[in-house]
Design a protein around this motif. Structure first.
Motif, PDB file in Angstrom:
ATOM      1  N   ARG A   1       0.830  -1.209   0.000  1.00  0.00           N
ATOM      2  CA  ARG A   1       0.000   0.000   0.000  1.00  0.00           C
ATOM      3  C   ARG A   1       0.867   1.262   0.000  1.00  0.00           C
ATOM      4  NH1 ARG A   1      -0.426  -2.274   5.054  1.00  0.00           N
ATOM      5  NH2 ARG A   1       0.351  -1.033   6.801  1.00  0.00           N
ATOM      6  N   ASP A   2       2.149   1.116   0.339  1.00  0.00           N
ATOM      7  CA  ASP A   2       3.071   2.259   0.376  1.00  0.00           C
ATOM      8  C   ASP A   2       3.878   2.396  -0.905  1.00  0.00           C
ATOM      9  OD1 ASP A   2       2.334   2.752   3.079  1.00  0.00           O
ATOM     10  OD2 ASP A   2       3.751   1.217   3.749  1.00  0.00           O
ATOM     11  N   ALA A   3       3.542   1.634  -1.932  1.00  0.00           N
ATOM     12  CA  ALA A   3       4.383   1.581  -3.133  1.00  0.00           C
ATOM     13  C   ALA A   3       4.578   2.946  -3.788  1.00  0.00           C
ATOM     14  CB  ALA A   3       3.778   0.600  -4.135  1.00  0.00           C
ATOM     15  N   ALA A   4       3.590   3.831  -3.680  1.00  0.00           N
ATOM     16  CA  ALA A   4       3.694   5.148  -4.318  1.00  0.00           C
ATOM     17  C   ALA A   4       4.567   6.114  -3.527  1.00  0.00           C
ATOM     18  CB  ALA A   4       2.303   5.752  -4.506  1.00  0.00           C
ATOM     19  N   TYR A   5       4.953   5.734  -2.321  1.00  0.00           N
ATOM     20  CA  TYR A   5       5.789   6.601  -1.481  1.00  0.00           C
ATOM     21  C   TYR A   5       7.160   6.768  -2.127  1.00  0.00           C
ATOM     22  CZ  TYR A   5       8.873   7.854   2.421  1.00  0.00           C
ATOM     23  OH  TYR A   5       9.816   8.445   3.206  1.00  0.00           O
ATOM     24  N   ASP A   6       7.583   8.014  -2.350  1.00  0.00           N
ATOM     25  CA  ASP A   6       8.876   8.267  -3.000  1.00  0.00           C
ATOM     26  C   ASP A   6       9.989   8.286  -1.953  1.00  0.00           C
ATOM     27  OD1 ASP A   6      10.660   8.662  -5.066  1.00  0.00           O
ATOM     28  OD2 ASP A   6      10.476  10.853  -4.963  1.00  0.00           O
TER      29      ASP A   6
END
Length: 199
Positions: A33-38
């Motif tokens: 769910r955190d995959a979009a976190y840069d």
């Protein structure tokens, strides 16, 4: 690197690879769910899945071409190995090496699901940096930071081959020129886990 148009083409190929090979499929289930976190994400065993912006920077510097033979050192979750495989296409080959046995299994399973059989992720040989028996390589990507530039990896490059590696805190790009001085340049400050080099 190439001129302006060539640089733009490399950047576009990297953008396309990042879209085609989503990060989420290479993260532990609880972190997807955190995959979009840069930013870097923990994948266990003291290792991280690198910040997407950093990965893109490194891939642009590496400038992988279709058909290249590529070595991915510190392959971890297999994400960079899969991105490299997308960039080489099926006429190329990518070998990912990883030291942590649990991550070898995790990364290899992730890579298998990605469906690119010209890429594989294997356990690093004890006491060996890279994969000298499988070289020479056109491109080498290293996702961990040594204290100094490892000559053993430079020696695994083909003539004209490119190594991208964070040496200390500086992203370093080396172009090998067999029989002449290698071309070395630095490209900003980054933070990575330490590279174990056995030296």
């Amino acid at each position: 690197m190439a001129g302006a148009s060539g640089t733009d083409a490399v950047a576009e190929r990297v953008r396309a690879a990042m879209v085609a090979v989503p990060r989420a499929g290479f993260l532990p289930r609880a972190r997807r769910r955190d995959a979009a976190y840069d930013g870097p994400l923990d994948i266990g065993h003291g290792q991280t899945n690198s910040q997407p912006r950093t990965v893109a920077d490194m891939l642009r510097l590496l400038a992988v071409r279709p058909g290249d033979r590529v070595l991915d050192v510190g392959a971890g979750s297999g994400w960079t190995t899969a991105l490299l495989a997308h960039l080489t296409g099926p006429t190329g080959s990518v070998l990912g090496v990883e030291r942590v046995p649990e991550l070898v299994r995790f990364g290899a399973a992730n890579l298998e699901r990605a469906g690119m059989p010209w890429a594989r992720l294997v356990a690093a040989r004890p006491g060996v940096l890279g994969a000298p028996d499988d070289g020479p390589f056109d491109r080498i990507l290293v996702s961990a930071a040594p204290r100094r530039l490892p000559q053993g990896l430079v020696d695994q490059l083909a003539d004209g081959g490119v190594l991208v590696i964070p040496v200390g805190a500086r992203m370093t790009r080396l172009v090998r020129h067999v029989g002449d001085s290698d071309e070395v340049s630095e490209h900003g400050a980054y933070r990575f886990v330490p590279l174990v080099t056995d030296d």
